[in-house]
Design an enzyme around this catalytic site. Structure first.
Site, PDB file in Angstrom:
ATOM      1  N   ALA A 247      11.017  17.381 -23.746  1.00 58.50           N
ATOM      2  CA  ALA A 247      12.234  17.877 -23.085  1.00 58.50           C
ATOM      3  C   ALA A 247      11.953  18.772 -21.887  1.00 58.50           C
ATOM      4  O   ALA A 247      12.859  19.438 -21.402  1.00 58.50           O
ATOM      5  CB  ALA A 247      13.097  18.631 -24.095  1.00 58.50           C
ATOM      6  N   GLY A 249      11.351  18.223 -18.616  1.00 52.42           N
ATOM      7  CA  GLY A 249      12.129  17.945 -17.419  1.00 52.42           C
ATOM      8  C   GLY A 249      13.600  18.259 -17.592  1.00 52.42           C
ATOM      9  O   GLY A 249      14.237  18.840 -16.696  1.00 52.42           O
ATOM     10  N   ASP A 250      14.153  17.889 -18.748  1.00 51.23           N
ATOM     11  CA  ASP A 250      15.566  18.164 -19.010  1.00 51.23           C
ATOM     12  C   ASP A 250      15.834  19.661 -19.073  1.00 51.23           C
ATOM     13  O   ASP A 250      16.872  20.142 -18.601  1.00 51.23           O
ATOM     14  CB  ASP A 250      15.992  17.513 -20.334  1.00 51.23           C
ATOM     15  CG  ASP A 250      15.921  15.996 -20.280  1.00 51.23           C
ATOM     16  OD1 ASP A 250      16.107  15.438 -19.181  1.00 51.23           O
ATOM     17  OD2 ASP A 250      15.680  15.375 -21.327  1.00 51.23           O
TER      18      ASP A 250
END
Length: 302
Positions: A247, A249-250
């Site tokens: 996760a 990048g998110d």
């Protein structure tokens, strides 16, 4: 308080730890399997909410136990779920393997995400939102309609073109802020990226296509911000022991958007988002690894 609408995917992530990723045709023993709420849309919504933003989620969930679990998890982060549509199909699923270096491989089964289309977007009321986050895990038709409606309302759209396969590049003309990693930047620019120099070349090429602002994230090499005015900001990554990059990048995108929508300075937004993503890779799972604002602030004061 500024409000963010995230239109995108919600998945149940089934994560298995492995010593290394299997090769085609190989059966290998997994070390541990766990279930986590994920999906790029939901991850970015959680990251923005935990960074202090008021967030609403729009997308599709199945009428199954995974859908119930995802609704419960997002509600715990005080995310508005009034815009989520229930579909008569299975909730989206991501099959993820994570190796000993923390790198992941992901297979997506879109489920209800793939059934969320332009008709559902037409039912959304964009009034009162200050920023919209989009990814590429729902239909291109749905994303296109969001971009059209946002343009009509003059609401800025932050687009993360991931996964890059099948991304409709014609949509970039309506994107306010493009945030992507080096793999996606390579695909859109045609320039192979092996470092910051090539990333700058890729960014310049994409800016020539009319994108107002963009950020290219480079993992352990940090990130680069560029815009049409010629502004350039390079920001280094924080050094941490990577456990699971699922996760990262998110988390960066949601955290960045949460601070940007408040009017914070760009360099401060980058610093905050970089710290949030560093904390995320230090823990396993998708949403379970996304830090809260007080954790990020504490990390930044060390």
């Amino acid at each position: 308080m500024a409000r963010i609408l995230v239109v995108g995917s919600m998945n149940m992530d089934i994560v298995t730890k492995v010593e290394r990723h299997p090769i085609p045709g190989e059966t290998m023993q997994g070390n541990e399997t766990r279930f986590f709420i994920g999906g790029k849309g939901a991850n970015q919504a959680v990251a923005a909410a935990r960074s202090g933003a008021s967030v609403a989620m729009a997308g599709g969930l199945g009428a199954d136990s995974f859908g119930v679990d995802i609704r419960r998890g997002l509600a715990e982060d005080r995310i508005d779920l009034d815009y989520v549509a229930e579909k008569a199909c299975m909730t989206g699923v991501a099959l993820i393997t994570v190796d000993e270096a923390g790198e992941n491989n992901i297979i997506l089964s879109s489920g209800a995400n793939g059934r969320y289309g332009a008709d559902e977007v037409d039912q959304l009321d964009f009034s009162g939102f200050d920023l919209i986050l989009l990814q590429n895990e729902i239909s291109s038709e749905a994303n296109g309609r969001v971009l059209d409606k946002a343009a009509e309302k003059r609401i800025p759209v932050f687009m993360n073109p991931a996964p890059i396969a099948g991304f409709d590049q014609s949509q970039l003309s309506k994107v306010t802020f493009l945030i992507l990693n080096e793999v996606e930047a390579e695909a859109l620019s045609g320039i192979r990226i092996e470092g910051s120099g090539q990333a700058l070349e890729a960014g310049k090429k994409m800016l020539k296509d009319g994108i107002p602002q963009l950020i290219i994230t480079l993992g352990s090499k940090g990130s680069i911000y560029m815009d049409q005015s010629g502004s350039l900001i390079t920001f280094p990554a924080f050094s941490v022991d990577a456990v699971d990059t699922t996760a990262a990048g998110d988390t960066f995108i949601g955290a960045f958007a949460a601070k940007y929508v408040t009017g914070a300075e760009l360099r401060d937004c980058l610093r905050y988002a970089t710290a949030a993503s560093a904390l995320a890779v230090s823990k396993p799972g998708a949403q379970s690894s996304i830090p809260r604002d007080d954790q990020v602030q504490s990390f930044l004061t060390k």
